[in-house]
Enzyme design. Structure first.
Site, mmCIF file in Angstrom:
data_model
loop_
_atom_site.group_PDB
_atom_site.id
_atom_site.type_symbol
_atom_site.label_atom_id
_atom_site.label_comp_id
_atom_site.label_asym_id
_atom_site.label_seq_id
_atom_site.Cartn_x
_atom_site.Cartn_y
_atom_site.Cartn_z
ATOM 1 N N GLY A 123 -2.864 -0.493 -3.760
ATOM 2 C CA GLY A 123 -1.791 0.072 -3.191
ATOM 3 C C GLY A 123 -1.036 1.380 -3.794
ATOM 4 O O GLY A 123 0.005 1.793 -3.396
ATOM 5 N N TYR A 176 -8.971 4.816 5.374
ATOM 6 C CA TYR A 176 -8.524 4.117 6.592
ATOM 7 C C TYR A 176 -8.756 5.253 7.910
ATOM 8 O O TYR A 176 -7.737 4.994 8.640
ATOM 9 C CB TYR A 176 -6.876 3.733 6.399
ATOM 10 C CG TYR A 176 -6.977 2.999 5.095
ATOM 11 C CD1 TYR A 176 -7.617 1.673 5.260
ATOM 12 C CD2 TYR A 176 -6.491 3.076 4.011
ATOM 13 C CE1 TYR A 176 -7.477 0.927 4.150
ATOM 14 C CE2 TYR A 176 -6.257 2.222 2.979
ATOM 15 C CZ TYR A 176 -7.008 1.073 2.877
ATOM 16 O OH TYR A 176 -6.870 0.457 1.799
ATOM 17 N N GLY A 184 -7.951 1.463 -3.518
ATOM 18 C CA GLY A 184 -8.700 2.166 -2.382
ATOM 19 C C GLY A 184 -8.415 3.321 -1.936
ATOM 20 O O GLY A 184 -8.936 4.607 -2.316
ATOM 21 N N CYS A 223 -6.175 8.937 26.325
ATOM 22 C CA CYS A 223 -5.139 8.874 27.513
ATOM 23 C C CYS A 223 -3.953 8.087 26.735
ATOM 24 O O CYS A 223 -3.685 6.878 27.301
ATOM 25 C CB CYS A 223 -5.782 8.027 28.467
ATOM 26 S SG CYS A 223 -7.424 9.024 29.014
ATOM 27 N N SER A 251 0.790 -0.944 -0.176
ATOM 28 C CA SER A 251 -0.066 0.205 0.106
ATOM 29 C C SER A 251 0.738 1.343 0.113
ATOM 30 O O SER A 251 2.053 1.200 0.498
ATOM 31 C CB SER A 251 -0.907 -0.028 1.116
ATOM 32 O OG SER A 251 -2.206 0.430 0.905
HETATM 33 C C1 LIG Z 1 -5.635 -3.152 1.082
HETATM 34 C C2 LIG Z 1 -6.061 -3.906 0.005
HETATM 35 C C3 LIG Z 1 -6.520 -3.145 -1.303
HETATM 36 C C4 LIG Z 1 -6.180 -1.536 -1.466
HETATM 37 O O1 LIG Z 1 -5.062 -0.992 -0.979
HETATM 38 P P1 LIG Z 1 -5.000 0.687 -1.111
HETATM 39 O O2 LIG Z 1 -3.725 0.688 -0.599
HETATM 40 O O3 LIG Z 1 -5.973 1.190 -0.233
HETATM 41 O O4 LIG Z 1 -5.279 0.967 -2.542
HETATM 42 C C5 LIG Z 1 -6.683 -3.872 -2.548
HETATM 43 N N1 LIG Z 1 -6.399 -5.203 -2.547
HETATM 44 C C6 LIG Z 1 -6.334 -5.917 -1.229
HETATM 45 C C7 LIG Z 1 -6.295 -7.346 -1.615
HETATM 46 C C8 LIG Z 1 -6.078 -5.150 -0.383
HETATM 47 O O5 LIG Z 1 -5.806 -5.899 0.813
#
Ligand SMILES: *Cc1c(COP(=O)(O)O)cnc(C)c1O
Length: 465
Positions: A272, A423, A316, A393, A234
């Site tokens: 990623g 996230y 993502g 805390c 990622s």
């Molecule tokens: C987390 C994940 C993604 C998305 O990763 P990003 O860094 O948010 O683009 C895609 N495929 C799998 C299998 C993941 O675990």
């Protein structure tokens, strides 16, 4: 992507700009046409604010870039939005309306995607430890691909599908040995971690675990082998890792075809794609990475003498990260005298906000860095070295490790942290029994609540006494 006039640059969403001198709140940050004072008045703070047009534009940019690049080499692409970055019913609908499919990694994510009306056939289910209930739900709703992550899971999915008289479409998640990403914990394709099956020979010197799983899938009549899946990490800012992973996956595909005569239809190269978190940082350009990956796939298939697979990707963060901003209210402001490594002393201004590690765990978890600004007004004061902290805390409850804020930052100021769309909410907790903030969409001068703020009643309702 179209940017608002006066766009402050990365890492702010494309609609962001500061209001003019004649506005009700001169100099305030405006997101999706809505000023932050109005947002705070209507929805309270802290709040996750998502720029809908920015999300849609990024989703489109990824889909169009990959479709164009792969059409040029002669194959098709599906783009799956990785729902774990941020999944609400509205967000899943936006993704679908922009031509994306949706990846899920739990029964909860699957339920939200289904509630949004995403057809099962356009959903993927991931996970290294799926429950029978999750696999069963995927089968019941005709999920288009279950990405299996172990040999044991091949048997479990096969048995559950056979029980239902179904044939489950599966991909096998492999690890290629390619290391990539912003942090060791989010680099998932090296060997010493829990995800996937290695393309390299196992400890007994026999078939690679990935090959063994592919053969096992082919041997089960209740499974249909759709393809091979690789996710290398990622926050990747260099496309070379994707190319290297694609090569390894395509070689495995050719090896399987040689051994069994089955050339799998699809290859998924995961997500990623990296984004800008700080001013001056550059995101990975989807067009450039799409061209490079398409060229690599075409070249390797030609070398191997195999037909091109259909390709899928799973961004993502790159779709939702930059579209989101967290809006906080400043509380306690405290100058702290600090002794540096060189023995010299300096002052660091600790600026506390009304959230913290419960709404953004990434700084504490990965040392992730963010950018913050005072956004309710403009200040003519010089900048001072500040650290934005939460109200939990823990001394590690840091939101922004180091940022310059105006010297007159004070209680009551609105403060925004950029690029928190991915996230943030999805990793949020109720630590210290804080209630999780709402998710608010902004677009064309209006705001809309997508997920309401939790209340103390919500927390008490779960506690059975
Ligand atoms: C987390 C994940 C993604 C998305 O990763 P990003 O860094 O948010 O683009 C895609 N495929 C799998 C299998 C993941 O675990």
């Amino acid at each position: 992507m179209e940017r608002a006039e006066g766009w402050p640059g990365e890492p702010w969403p494309s609609s962001a700009h500061r209001a003019g001198a004649d506005a009700g709140h001169p100099g305030e940050l405006v997101l999706g046409g809505v000023g932050v004072h109005a947002l705070a008045a209507e929805h309270g703070t802290p709040a996750y604010v998502v720029d809908e047009a920015d999300f849609r534009a990024r989703a489109r940019a990824y889909r169009e870039a990959f479709e164009t690049a792969f059409a040029r080499v002669g194959t098709g692409v599906d783009v799956y939005y990785a729902g774990k970055a941020l999944l609400t019913v509205a967000v899943a609908r936006w993704a679908r309306e922009e031509g994306l499919r949706v990846d899920t990694a739990s029964g909860g994510e699957l339920a939200v995607a289904l509630r949004a009306g995403v057809p099962g056939a356009e959903i993927g289910l991931h996970g290294n430890n799926k429950s029978d209930g999750e696999i069963g739900a995927a089968l019941e709703h005709g999920v288009g691909r279950i990405i299996v992550d172990s040999l044991a899971e091949v048997d479990r999915v096969a048995a559950l599908a056979a029980e239902r008289g179904a044939v489950a479409p599966v991909m096998v998640r492999v690890t290629t040995g390619v290391h990539a990403g912003g942090h060791e914990y989010i680099s998932t394709a090296h060997e010493d971690q829990k995800f996937g099956l290695s393309v390299n020979p196992g400890p007994d010197g026999g078939d690679a675990p990935a090959m063994a799983a592919l053969l096992a899938v082919l041997a089960r009549p209740s499974l249909r082998l759709l393809g091979i899946h690789s996710h290398i990490g990622s926050q990747i800012l260099d496309g070379a890792g994707f190319e290297a992973a694609a090569r390894a996956v395509l070689r495995l595909r050719a090896d399987l075809a040689e051994r069994t005569g089955t050339l799998v239809e699809e290859v998924d190269l995961g997500g990623g794609y990296g984004i800008a978190y700080l001013p001056g940082e550059e995101a990975l350009d989807p067009r450039a990475v799409a061209e490079d990956v398409a060229a690599a796939v075409a070249t390797v298939c030609e070398e191997l003498g195999t037909e091109l697979p259909r390709v899928s990707i799973e961004p993502g963060r790159a779709v939702v990260g930059p579209a989101g901003v967290t809006l906080y209210r400043v509380g306690t402001v405290k100058p702290v005298l600090v002794t540096g490594e060189d023995g010299a002393t300096f002052t660091r201004l600790y600026v506390s906000v009304d959230g913290g590690m419960s709404d953004n765990i990434r700084p504490a978890l990965y040392g992730a860095r963010y950018h913050a600004e005072v956004v309710g007004r403009r200040s003519a004061e010089p900048g001072v070295l500040a650290r934005v902290v939460g109200k939990h805390c823990e001394s590690g409850d840091i939101v922004v490790h180091e940022v310059e804020l105006p010297a007159d930052v004070r209680a009551g100021d609105l403060l925004a942290v950029a690029a928190t769309g991915a996230y943030g909410r999805s990793m949020a907790s109720n630590y210290n029994l804080l209630t999780r903030p709402p998710v608010v969409a902004v677009r064309d001068g209006a705001s809309r609540l997508l997920v309401r703020r939790e209340t103390v009643e919500d927390l008490l309702a779960l506690d059975l006494g």
